[in-house]
Design an enzyme around this catalytic site. Sequence first.
Site, PDB file in Angstrom:
ATOM      1  N   CYS A   2      -5.593  -2.691   2.781  1.00 15.72           N
ATOM      2  CA  CYS A   2      -5.206  -2.674   4.187  1.00 15.72           C
ATOM      3  C   CYS A   2      -6.399  -2.827   5.140  1.00 15.72           C
ATOM      4  CB  CYS A   2      -4.400  -1.421   4.493  1.00 15.72           C
ATOM      5  SG  CYS A   2      -3.349  -1.595   5.974  1.00 15.72           S
ATOM      6  N   GLU A  23       0.832  -1.206   0.000  1.00 15.38           N
ATOM      7  CA  GLU A  23       0.000   0.000   0.000  1.00 15.38           C
ATOM      8  C   GLU A  23       0.870   1.261   0.000  1.00 15.38           C
ATOM      9  OE1 GLU A  23      -3.597   1.885   2.786  1.00 15.38           O
ATOM     10  OE2 GLU A  23      -2.102   0.545   3.661  1.00 15.38           O
ATOM     11  N   LYS A  31     -10.470   2.741  -1.383  1.00 14.44           N
ATOM     12  CA  LYS A  31     -10.550   2.079  -0.082  1.00 14.44           C
ATOM     13  C   LYS A  31     -11.862   2.401   0.634  1.00 14.44           C
ATOM     14  CE  LYS A  31      -7.506   1.458   3.965  1.00 14.44           C
ATOM     15  NZ  LYS A  31      -6.150   1.829   4.452  1.00 14.44           N
TER      16      LYS A  31
END
Length: 290
Positions: free
Chosen positions: A152, A43, A115
């Site tokens: 993540c 990431e 995200k």
Amino acid sequence: MRQVTVAAIQMSCSPDPGQNIDKAERLVRSAAREGAGVVLLPELFETTYFCQKEKPEYYLWASTLETNPAVQRFKEVARELGVVLPISFFEKKNYARYNSVAVIDAGEMLGVYRKSHIPAGPGYQEKFYFNPGDTGFQVWETRYGRIGVGICWDQWYPEAARCMTLMGAEMLLYPTAIGSEPQDPSVDSKDHWQICMRGHAAANLIPVLAANRVGQECEDDSALTFYGSSFITGPTGDLQAAADRTQETVLTARFDLDQLEYQRLEWGIFRDRRPQFYRLLGTRDGQTMF
């Protein structure tokens, strides 16, 4: 049989974006030499993890999909090598800022995932920098199979993994930046982190890849030590490849996607689902519908 080799890259990141992109390219090329068709980088690998502190000047680090240096470099690398590359980047879209992944299939831009779950806590102040993603979960048809990509903090949510699998994903990929907890150095989430994603693999009978960074990164009075431990699981959550806490490395594993699809059907997990009983997943408190 649809045989595919996949790779997860573990690397350290410096304050120099050009240096980081060059290193990432070397590692991608190494993965391709090992036969990998799908290669996962960590990431936000272009820079050090700037989210340790709330600094408005870092908003200026964001760039558009069309101008981001890593995305543009790896479009050409992916075209040359004939590989699939999900590239994590800090995305600027008008006045919004996103933690995004651009999915590139041998030079073709398939789309962007933003995200969904944005954390906020000591050392991980992402809510200051990123708008919540608005793309929803996505699955891409690539030359090496259908991939779902989370980023993540998304990896802690079984709902995300199940949604992507229901959408037809044949493997789940999670670019990651996770390490120590500056408020409590005794906390070590490494095992919890791995077990959670291994559970996604086992519950959905699907391979999972996680690519983390390594090394210590400092921001004023904050310091994070990223614990690496990148891994690739098989469809029962079994570790096919795993890295240590400190070394830069390229992990690879090989899967037969047709065999895995048959295994998912044979187990009956998706046949026996009862979606009508899962309405509570659409609530925040287990009771109130909104």
